[in-house]
Design a protein around this motif. Structure first.
Motif, PDB file in Angstrom:
ATOM      1  N   ALA A  58       1.057  -0.670  -0.095  1.00  0.00           N
ATOM      2  CA  ALA A  58       0.251  -0.230  -0.003  1.00  0.00           C
ATOM      3  C   ALA A  58       0.636   1.361   0.077  1.00  0.00           C
ATOM      4  O   ALA A  58       1.669   1.058  -0.439  1.00  0.00           O
ATOM      5  CB  ALA A  58      -0.611  -0.267   1.482  1.00  0.00           C
ATOM      6  N   LYS A  59      -0.584   2.605   0.499  1.00  0.00           N
ATOM      7  CA  LYS A  59       0.875   2.959  -0.132  1.00  0.00           C
ATOM      8  C   LYS A  59       2.267   3.685   1.069  1.00  0.00           C
ATOM      9  O   LYS A  59       1.814   3.233   2.614  1.00  0.00           O
ATOM     10  CB  LYS A  59      -0.164   4.642   0.091  1.00  0.00           C
ATOM     11  CG  LYS A  59      -0.572   5.210   1.648  1.00  0.00           C
ATOM     12  CD  LYS A  59      -1.498   6.069   0.825  1.00  0.00           C
ATOM     13  CE  LYS A  59      -1.463   7.366   0.681  1.00  0.00           C
ATOM     14  NZ  LYS A  59      -2.409   8.949   1.114  1.00  0.00           N
ATOM     15  N   GLN A  96      -2.815   3.182  12.190  1.00  0.00           N
ATOM     16  CA  GLN A  96      -2.350   3.168  11.970  1.00  0.00           C
ATOM     17  C   GLN A  96      -1.121   3.759  11.949  1.00  0.00           C
ATOM     18  O   GLN A  96      -0.514   4.530  12.701  1.00  0.00           O
ATOM     19  CB  GLN A  96      -2.768   4.633  10.208  1.00  0.00           C
ATOM     20  CG  GLN A  96      -1.721   5.040   9.397  1.00  0.00           C
ATOM     21  CD  GLN A  96      -2.317   6.719   8.642  1.00  0.00           C
ATOM     22  OE1 GLN A  96      -3.307   6.811   8.319  1.00  0.00           O
ATOM     23  NE2 GLN A  96      -1.700   7.455   8.802  1.00  0.00           N
ATOM     24  N   THR A  97       0.367   3.437  11.484  1.00  0.00           N
ATOM     25  CA  THR A  97       1.758   3.433  12.003  1.00  0.00           C
ATOM     26  C   THR A  97       2.132   5.169  10.512  1.00  0.00           C
ATOM     27  O   THR A  97       2.207   5.281   9.835  1.00  0.00           O
ATOM     28  CB  THR A  97       3.165   2.200  11.420  1.00  0.00           C
ATOM     29  OG1 THR A  97       1.997   1.499  11.108  1.00  0.00           O
ATOM     30  CG2 THR A  97       4.139   3.090  11.886  1.00  0.00           C
ATOM     31  N   ARG A 157      19.800  -3.396   5.456  1.00  0.00           N
ATOM     32  CA  ARG A 157      18.315  -3.333   4.949  1.00  0.00           C
ATOM     33  C   ARG A 157      17.477  -2.318   5.263  1.00  0.00           C
ATOM     34  O   ARG A 157      17.747  -1.423   5.908  1.00  0.00           O
ATOM     35  CB  ARG A 157      17.667  -4.128   6.331  1.00  0.00           C
ATOM     36  CG  ARG A 157      18.440  -5.975   5.856  1.00  0.00           C
ATOM     37  CD  ARG A 157      17.578  -6.790   6.588  1.00  0.00           C
ATOM     38  NE  ARG A 157      18.007  -8.196   6.746  1.00  0.00           N
ATOM     39  CZ  ARG A 157      18.275  -8.757   7.408  1.00  0.00           C
ATOM     40  NH1 ARG A 157      18.094  -8.510   8.835  1.00  0.00           N
ATOM     41  NH2 ARG A 157      18.612  -9.960   7.114  1.00  0.00           N
ATOM     42  N   ILE A 158      16.350  -2.087   4.300  1.00  0.00           N
ATOM     43  CA  ILE A 158      15.202  -0.939   4.464  1.00  0.00           C
ATOM     44  C   ILE A 158      14.063  -1.078   5.311  1.00  0.00           C
ATOM     45  O   ILE A 158      13.602  -2.443   5.221  1.00  0.00           O
ATOM     46  CB  ILE A 158      14.538   0.013   3.357  1.00  0.00           C
ATOM     47  CG1 ILE A 158      16.346   0.091   2.440  1.00  0.00           C
ATOM     48  CG2 ILE A 158      13.684   0.404   3.362  1.00  0.00           C
ATOM     49  CD1 ILE A 158      16.115   1.482   2.923  1.00  0.00           C
ATOM     50  N   VAL A 159      13.454  -0.904   5.492  1.00  0.00           N
ATOM     51  CA  VAL A 159      11.987  -0.693   6.611  1.00  0.00           C
ATOM     52  C   VAL A 159      11.434   0.253   6.030  1.00  0.00           C
ATOM     53  O   VAL A 159      11.716   1.033   6.575  1.00  0.00           O
ATOM     54  CB  VAL A 159      11.620  -1.257   7.989  1.00  0.00           C
ATOM     55  CG1 VAL A 159      12.435   0.055   8.838  1.00  0.00           C
ATOM     56  CG2 VAL A 159      10.531  -0.910   8.774  1.00  0.00           C
ATOM     57  N   VAL A 160       9.716  -0.084   5.602  1.00  0.00           N
ATOM     58  CA  VAL A 160       8.938   0.875   5.653  1.00  0.00           C
ATOM     59  C   VAL A 160       7.597   0.072   5.717  1.00  0.00           C
ATOM     60  O   VAL A 160       7.535  -0.866   6.263  1.00  0.00           O
ATOM     61  CB  VAL A 160       8.465   1.138   3.434  1.00  0.00           C
ATOM     62  CG1 VAL A 160       7.402   1.368   3.325  1.00  0.00           C
ATOM     63  CG2 VAL A 160      10.191   0.977   2.873  1.00  0.00           C
ATOM     64  N   ARG A 207      -1.939  -0.780   7.531  1.00  0.00           N
ATOM     65  CA  ARG A 207      -0.573  -1.616   8.904  1.00  0.00           C
ATOM     66  C   ARG A 207       0.515  -2.156   8.299  1.00  0.00           C
ATOM     67  O   ARG A 207       0.972  -3.181   9.755  1.00  0.00           O
ATOM     68  CB  ARG A 207      -1.127  -2.070  10.272  1.00  0.00           C
ATOM     69  CG  ARG A 207      -2.230  -0.892  10.872  1.00  0.00           C
ATOM     70  CD  ARG A 207      -2.990  -1.512  11.940  1.00  0.00           C
ATOM     71  NE  ARG A 207      -2.685  -1.955  12.310  1.00  0.00           N
ATOM     72  CZ  ARG A 207      -2.641  -4.050  12.072  1.00  0.00           C
ATOM     73  NH1 ARG A 207      -3.533  -4.352  12.002  1.00  0.00           N
ATOM     74  NH2 ARG A 207      -2.815  -4.552  13.467  1.00  0.00           N
ATOM     75  N   LYS A 208       1.080  -2.398   7.438  1.00  0.00           N
ATOM     76  CA  LYS A 208       1.831  -3.372   6.672  1.00  0.00           C
ATOM     77  C   LYS A 208       3.579  -2.835   7.140  1.00  0.00           C
ATOM     78  O   LYS A 208       3.805  -1.886   6.904  1.00  0.00           O
ATOM     79  CB  LYS A 208       1.767  -3.399   5.717  1.00  0.00           C
ATOM     80  CG  LYS A 208       0.443  -4.239   4.992  1.00  0.00           C
ATOM     81  CD  LYS A 208       0.558  -5.428   5.590  1.00  0.00           C
ATOM     82  CE  LYS A 208      -0.688  -6.099   5.284  1.00  0.00           C
ATOM     83  NZ  LYS A 208      -1.061  -7.463   6.025  1.00  0.00           N
ATOM     84  N   THR A 209       4.208  -4.086   7.471  1.00  0.00           N
ATOM     85  CA  THR A 209       5.747  -3.561   7.788  1.00  0.00           C
ATOM     86  C   THR A 209       6.323  -4.337   6.905  1.00  0.00           C
ATOM     87  O   THR A 209       5.969  -5.653   7.320  1.00  0.00           O
ATOM     88  CB  THR A 209       6.453  -3.857   9.797  1.00  0.00           C
ATOM     89  OG1 THR A 209       5.577  -2.832  10.494  1.00  0.00           O
ATOM     90  CG2 THR A 209       7.775  -2.831   9.384  1.00  0.00           C
TER      91      THR A 209
END
Length: 344
Positions: A153-154, A199-200, A166-169, A174-176
């Motif tokens: 998602a956006k 929402q994060t 590593r990258i976290v997006v 609520r997806k990590t």
């Protein structure tokens, strides 16, 4: 004789601040030069020692939502625009060039480059409202990304762990997502739901990538670990409430780790900045309240200065609000150090 404790340092406002919502703050590596971006479409630089403005440049990309300061290119800033553009500003000549663009065929505003982070060398990662993650080389202009992948998602927020490349997006829904970016290739190595119900809004890796701190719109921070990726943690994930006043719950807009102590600062829509020892579950220091929401935070390279954007983030819609300000505050080690002896 009784010696009086010295008063704590005061947060001082920088002159010539942005004229609309502040979206990002970042110190140029190993310096006290502070860069900022804003909904007013201007990228600014201030000298946080002399407290003076150095530069204000407006590329034609609408509101600027994100900012990166590449370590290997200290004379370069990279900005992410509402129009999906990823631009490079050459500081000595004050000229912009296009590094790339998110989904050029998508309606403007739906492809905004909402997140940026500098990686090793000349690589920069971007993630956008078009649900795309891209890797770029800032030495090239206007080309396709080196590599990209689709996000669930956006994208709302992003961070980089240099120790594991590593990258976290964190995205809508609520997806990590954890993305491996070794060697300029991209691979999604983990996708999971946030442990928070809402929402994060912000995310940062713990030092050495041992875990994540996530902030949500519902006045809560989660500390999560990455055992799924083979990174051992000798403790369990947990979450704590923060940025609440009575029964009113405010979003947590930003999290920023201290570069030496492994503790972190959070900024919320309640106008407060609080320092925490997330490893040992301790609250360390609360700074005096700022005029409005804390929209962004940035420690300098040694953690001796904290830049604080006091800037209304529209959580209550159109209304009168204090003017946008960037404050710089000297931080004492005693305010930021863990109170217990523990491995950070």
């Amino acid at each position: 004789t009784v010696t009086m404790a010295a008063p704590p340092p005061e947060a001082k406002p920088l002159p010539s601040p942005p004229t609309d919502g502040i979206t990002a703050l970042s110190f140029i590596p190993e310096s006290n030069i502070l860069a900022s971006t804003s909904w007013d479409g201007c990228v600014r630089m201030h000298d946080a020692d002399a407290m003076s403005p150095l530069l204000c440049q407006t590329p034609e990309s609408g509101a600027l939502l994100s900012l990166a300061t590449p370590v290997a290119h200290a004379d370069t800033l990279v900005t992410g625009g509402m129009d999906g553009s990823v631009l490079k500003l050459d500081i000595p000549t004050s000229t912009f060039s296009v590094v790339g663009r998110h989904s050029p065929n998508v309606t403007q505003g739906k492809n905004a480059a909402s997140c940026l982070h500098a990686l090793e060398g000349s690589l920069v990662a971007s993630a956008g409202w078009d649900s795309q993650f891209n890797l770029w080389d800032v030495r090239t202009s206007g080309t396709a990304p080196l590599s990209s992948l689709s996000l669930p998602a956006k994208a709302f927020c992003m961070d980089y762990d240099a120790s594991h490349n590593r990258i976290v997006v964190c995205t809508a829904g609520r997806k990590t997502c954890i993305i491996d970016v070794r060697g300029g290739k991209v691979e999604l190595v983990l996708e999971r739901d946030s442990s928070l119900k809402y929402q994060t809004r912000c995310v940062q890796f713990f030092p050495k990538g041992v875990g994540l701190a996530l902030g949500s719109i519902e006045g809560r921070v989660a500390v999560e670990f990455l055992e799924d990726l083979g990174i051992p943690a000798d403790r369990k994930k947990y979450a704590f409430k923060c940025h609440r006043v009575g029964d009113t719950v405010y979003p947590v807009n930003c999290i920023n780790f201290h570069p030496k102590f492994g503790t972190f600062a959070t900024g919320g829509c309640d106008g407060t900045v609080v320092l925490w020892d997330g490893w040992n579950k301790k609250k360390l220091t609360s700074l005096p309240k700022f005029p409005t929401s804390i929209a962004a935070l940035a420690f300098n390279h040694d953690g001796s200065k904290l830049a604080i954007a006091s800037s209304y983030t529209w959580e209550e819609g159109e209304r009168e609000h204090p003017r946008d300000e960037i404050y710089v505050r000297t931080m004492l080690d005693a305010e930021c150090q863990p109170k217990t002896v523990g491995d950070n």
